[in-house]
Design a protein around this motif. Structure first.
Motif, PDB file in Angstrom:
ATOM      1  N   ALA A 144     -35.054  -6.597   8.157  1.00 18.41           N
ATOM      2  CA  ALA A 144     -34.827  -6.061   9.509  1.00 18.41           C
ATOM      3  C   ALA A 144     -34.649  -7.174  10.541  1.00 18.41           C
ATOM      4  O   ALA A 144     -34.695  -6.923  11.742  1.00 18.41           O
ATOM      5  CB  ALA A 144     -36.004  -5.177   9.898  1.00 18.41           C
ATOM      6  N   TYR A 145     -34.425  -8.413  10.069  1.00 18.75           N
ATOM      7  CA  TYR A 145     -34.326  -9.556  10.975  1.00 18.75           C
ATOM      8  C   TYR A 145     -33.239  -9.338  12.031  1.00 18.75           C
ATOM      9  O   TYR A 145     -32.122  -8.938  11.723  1.00 18.75           O
ATOM     10  CB  TYR A 145     -34.016 -10.838  10.189  1.00 18.75           C
ATOM     11  CG  TYR A 145     -33.819 -12.041  11.069  1.00 18.75           C
ATOM     12  CD1 TYR A 145     -34.911 -12.757  11.555  1.00 18.75           C
ATOM     13  CD2 TYR A 145     -32.541 -12.450  11.446  1.00 18.75           C
ATOM     14  CE1 TYR A 145     -34.736 -13.847  12.378  1.00 18.75           C
ATOM     15  CE2 TYR A 145     -32.354 -13.532  12.275  1.00 18.75           C
ATOM     16  CZ  TYR A 145     -33.456 -14.236  12.741  1.00 18.75           C
ATOM     17  OH  TYR A 145     -33.274 -15.303  13.574  1.00 18.75           O
ATOM     18  N   GLU A 146     -33.605  -9.607  13.278  1.00 14.32           N
ATOM     19  CA  GLU A 146     -32.630  -9.493  14.368  1.00 14.32           C
ATOM     20  C   GLU A 146     -32.492 -10.822  15.061  1.00 14.32           C
ATOM     21  O   GLU A 146     -33.488 -11.485  15.369  1.00 14.32           O
ATOM     22  CB  GLU A 146     -33.112  -8.451  15.383  1.00 14.32           C
ATOM     23  CG  GLU A 146     -32.748  -7.032  15.000  1.00 14.32           C
ATOM     24  CD  GLU A 146     -33.340  -6.029  15.969  1.00 14.32           C
ATOM     25  OE1 GLU A 146     -33.300  -6.294  17.179  1.00 14.32           O
ATOM     26  OE2 GLU A 146     -33.849  -5.000  15.490  1.00 14.32           O
ATOM     27  N   LEU A 147     -31.257 -11.203  15.333  1.00 11.41           N
ATOM     28  CA  LEU A 147     -30.972 -12.461  16.022  1.00 11.41           C
ATOM     29  C   LEU A 147     -31.585 -12.461  17.414  1.00 11.41           C
ATOM     30  O   LEU A 147     -31.497 -11.482  18.140  1.00 11.41           O
ATOM     31  CB  LEU A 147     -29.468 -12.642  16.175  1.00 11.41           C
ATOM     32  CG  LEU A 147     -28.768 -13.509  15.156  1.00 11.41           C
ATOM     33  CD1 LEU A 147     -27.317 -13.684  15.556  1.00 11.41           C
ATOM     34  CD2 LEU A 147     -29.443 -14.868  15.067  1.00 11.41           C
ATOM     35  N   ASP A 148     -32.171 -13.577  17.756  1.00 12.96           N
ATOM     36  CA  ASP A 148     -32.778 -13.737  19.065  1.00 12.96           C
ATOM     37  C   ASP A 148     -32.286 -15.101  19.537  1.00 12.96           C
ATOM     38  O   ASP A 148     -32.821 -16.133  19.119  1.00 12.96           O
ATOM     39  CB  ASP A 148     -34.310 -13.722  18.872  1.00 12.96           C
ATOM     40  CG  ASP A 148     -35.038 -13.546  20.171  1.00 12.96           C
ATOM     41  OD1 ASP A 148     -34.394 -13.182  21.165  1.00 12.96           O
ATOM     42  OD2 ASP A 148     -36.261 -13.783  20.190  1.00 12.96           O
ATOM     43  N   VAL A 149     -31.216 -15.117  20.324  1.00  7.87           N
ATOM     44  CA  VAL A 149     -30.550 -16.396  20.565  1.00  7.87           C
ATOM     45  C   VAL A 149     -30.218 -16.605  22.039  1.00  7.87           C
ATOM     46  O   VAL A 149     -29.863 -15.673  22.760  1.00  7.87           O
ATOM     47  CB  VAL A 149     -29.302 -16.532  19.637  1.00  7.87           C
ATOM     48  CG1 VAL A 149     -28.354 -15.375  19.775  1.00  7.87           C
ATOM     49  CG2 VAL A 149     -28.568 -17.833  19.847  1.00  7.87           C
ATOM     50  N   GLU A 150     -30.399 -17.833  22.488  1.00  9.90           N
ATOM     51  CA  GLU A 150     -30.111 -18.205  23.885  1.00  9.90           C
ATOM     52  C   GLU A 150     -28.600 -18.257  24.112  1.00  9.90           C
ATOM     53  O   GLU A 150     -27.843 -18.646  23.225  1.00  9.90           O
ATOM     54  CB  GLU A 150     -30.682 -19.605  24.188  1.00  9.90           C
ATOM     55  CG  GLU A 150     -32.182 -19.717  24.082  1.00  9.90           C
ATOM     56  CD  GLU A 150     -32.884 -19.648  25.423  1.00  9.90           C
ATOM     57  OE1 GLU A 150     -32.279 -19.135  26.395  1.00  9.90           O
ATOM     58  OE2 GLU A 150     -34.033 -20.098  25.486  1.00  9.90           O
ATOM     59  N   GLU A 151     -28.223 -17.929  25.317  1.00 12.07           N
ATOM     60  CA  GLU A 151     -26.818 -17.990  25.746  1.00 12.07           C
ATOM     61  C   GLU A 151     -26.215 -19.390  25.478  1.00 12.07           C
ATOM     62  O   GLU A 151     -25.085 -19.512  24.995  1.00 12.07           O
ATOM     63  CB  GLU A 151     -26.778 -17.687  27.254  1.00 12.07           C
ATOM     64  CG  GLU A 151     -25.482 -17.168  27.791  1.00 12.07           C
ATOM     65  CD  GLU A 151     -25.047 -15.839  27.190  1.00 12.07           C
ATOM     66  OE1 GLU A 151     -23.845 -15.722  26.954  1.00 12.07           O
ATOM     67  OE2 GLU A 151     -25.901 -14.945  26.943  1.00 12.07           O
ATOM     68  N   SER A 152     -26.982 -20.420  25.757  1.00 13.28           N
ATOM     69  CA  SER A 152     -26.477 -21.798  25.618  1.00 13.28           C
ATOM     70  C   SER A 152     -26.159 -22.135  24.156  1.00 13.28           C
ATOM     71  O   SER A 152     -25.234 -22.893  23.865  1.00 13.28           O
ATOM     72  CB  SER A 152     -27.490 -22.789  26.174  1.00 13.28           C
ATOM     73  OG  SER A 152     -28.747 -22.599  25.558  1.00 13.28           O
ATOM     74  N   ASP A 153     -26.921 -21.534  23.223  1.00  8.55           N
ATOM     75  CA  ASP A 153     -26.642 -21.761  21.799  1.00  8.55           C
ATOM     76  C   ASP A 153     -25.361 -21.040  21.374  1.00  8.55           C
ATOM     77  O   ASP A 153     -24.599 -21.551  20.565  1.00  8.55           O
ATOM     78  CB  ASP A 153     -27.825 -21.305  20.943  1.00  8.55           C
ATOM     79  CG  ASP A 153     -29.000 -22.272  21.030  1.00  8.55           C
ATOM     80  OD1 ASP A 153     -28.754 -23.478  21.249  1.00  8.55           O
ATOM     81  OD2 ASP A 153     -30.149 -21.834  20.890  1.00  8.55           O
ATOM     82  N   LEU A 154     -25.143 -19.851  21.938  1.00 12.05           N
ATOM     83  CA  LEU A 154     -23.910 -19.110  21.632  1.00 12.05           C
ATOM     84  C   LEU A 154     -22.691 -19.896  22.119  1.00 12.05           C
ATOM     85  O   LEU A 154     -21.660 -19.932  21.455  1.00 12.05           O
ATOM     86  CB  LEU A 154     -23.940 -17.724  22.271  1.00 12.05           C
ATOM     87  CG  LEU A 154     -24.956 -16.732  21.700  1.00 12.05           C
ATOM     88  CD1 LEU A 154     -24.953 -15.439  22.505  1.00 12.05           C
ATOM     89  CD2 LEU A 154     -24.669 -16.438  20.223  1.00 12.05           C
ATOM     90  N   GLU A 155     -22.851 -20.564  23.270  1.00  9.13           N
ATOM     91  CA  GLU A 155     -21.751 -21.382  23.796  1.00  9.13           C
ATOM     92  C   GLU A 155     -21.444 -22.541  22.848  1.00  9.13           C
ATOM     93  O   GLU A 155     -20.283 -22.845  22.578  1.00  9.13           O
ATOM     94  CB  GLU A 155     -22.113 -21.944  25.175  1.00  9.13           C
ATOM     95  CG  GLU A 155     -21.852 -20.960  26.300  1.00  9.13           C
ATOM     96  CD  GLU A 155     -22.476 -21.390  27.616  1.00  9.13           C
ATOM     97  OE1 GLU A 155     -22.583 -22.612  27.857  1.00  9.13           O
ATOM     98  OE2 GLU A 155     -22.872 -20.503  28.391  1.00  9.13           O
ATOM     99  N   LEU A 156     -22.493 -23.174  22.326  1.00  9.41           N
ATOM    100  CA  LEU A 156     -22.296 -24.277  21.382  1.00  9.41           C
ATOM    101  C   LEU A 156     -21.592 -23.802  20.112  1.00  9.41           C
ATOM    102  O   LEU A 156     -20.819 -24.531  19.500  1.00  9.41           O
ATOM    103  CB  LEU A 156     -23.639 -24.916  21.009  1.00  9.41           C
ATOM    104  CG  LEU A 156     -24.326 -25.754  22.083  1.00  9.41           C
ATOM    105  CD1 LEU A 156     -25.743 -26.108  21.648  1.00  9.41           C
ATOM    106  CD2 LEU A 156     -23.547 -27.024  22.376  1.00  9.41           C
ATOM    107  N   LEU A 157     -21.893 -22.558  19.724  1.00  8.34           N
ATOM    108  CA  LEU A 157     -21.291 -21.991  18.515  1.00  8.34           C
ATOM    109  C   LEU A 157     -19.900 -21.434  18.781  1.00  8.34           C
ATOM    110  O   LEU A 157     -19.192 -21.038  17.851  1.00  8.34           O
ATOM    111  CB  LEU A 157     -22.187 -20.870  17.967  1.00  8.34           C
ATOM    112  CG  LEU A 157     -23.504 -21.316  17.353  1.00  8.34           C
ATOM    113  CD1 LEU A 157     -24.445 -20.137  17.199  1.00  8.34           C
ATOM    114  CD2 LEU A 157     -23.277 -21.986  16.012  1.00  8.34           C
TER     115      LEU A 157
END
Lengths: 75, 136
Positions: free
Chosen positions: B59-72
């Motif tokens: 049931a793992y759900e991504l918990d990610v900062e906006e800044s990391d999404l930008e890097l990706l």
């Protein structure tokens, strides 16, 4: 425990100053002045760094044998 | 945290590292495990074993900062992102870091270690508890 308003600051010793720049309901923005030799990082970053080192260091041939024997995961 | 270029291996390829014998043994004994081997190309002595977060916690759900999404280079948490949890093997057991997973954008192969903004998952998630009952 020290109570501070936005715009106020605290000093730790002679060389470190932490200023409360901005406050919102869930976040606080801090301005930190410290000498170059004092590392300033977020606590969770320090935790992650330590855990990465532990993970990399733990990877020995014997550990992998343990992994081969022990892991039974959901495919 | 520094930048590293990693080779990703599903424990199938030819591994030229001091650990290759141990890895070969994992591969032999657990051919169907979703184990992922991360080998630094820049620092040969640096490697990690990881597991897809969902294989540990379905049931793992991504918990990610906006800044990391930008890097990706992705606009939002998408199915292109593969979260891998780094595995630590110690005397006391085997744990996985679900708090700061390696997020790989499988489209452009960029990756970051994404420290969760919340403490929902542990950096010492016990894998022993994720074990299925042994059937023989």
């Amino acid at each position: 425990m020290i109570r501070r308003h936005a715009g106020q600051s605290i000093r730790i010793g002679d060389e470190i100053e932490i200023c409360i720049n901005e406050l919102s309901a869930t976040r606080v923005t801090l301005g930190i002045s410290a000498p170059r030799h004092v590392q300033v990082i977020r606590s969770e970053l320090a935790l992650t760094e330590r855990q990465n080192i532990a993970a990399a260091d733990s990877l020995t041939a014997e550990a992998l044998v343990k992994l081969a024997g022990g892991l039974r995961l959901v495919p | 945290l520094r930048h590293e270029v990693f080779r990703i291996d599903r424990l199938r390829g030819d591994l030229r590292s001091p650990l290759s014998r141990g890895l070969a043994r994992v591969r032999e004994r657990k051919p169907h495990q979703p184990l992922v081997f991360l080998q630094s190309l820049r620092t040969p002595e640096l490697c990690f074993v990881a597991l897809p977060a969902k294989s540990i916690e379905p049931a793992y759900e991504l918990d990610v900062e906006e800044s990391d999404l930008e890097l990706l280079e992705v606009p939002a948490a998408s199915s292109d992102l593969l979260p891998l949890a780094l595995v630590t093997i110690s005397e006391t057991g085997i744990t996985a870091n679900l708090f700061a997973p390696i997020l790989i954008n499988t489209r452009n192969l960029r990756a970051v270690q994404a420290i969760s903004p919340n403490r929902r998952y542990s950096h010492l998630h016990p894998l022993v508890e994720a074990l299925e009952p042994v059937c023989s």
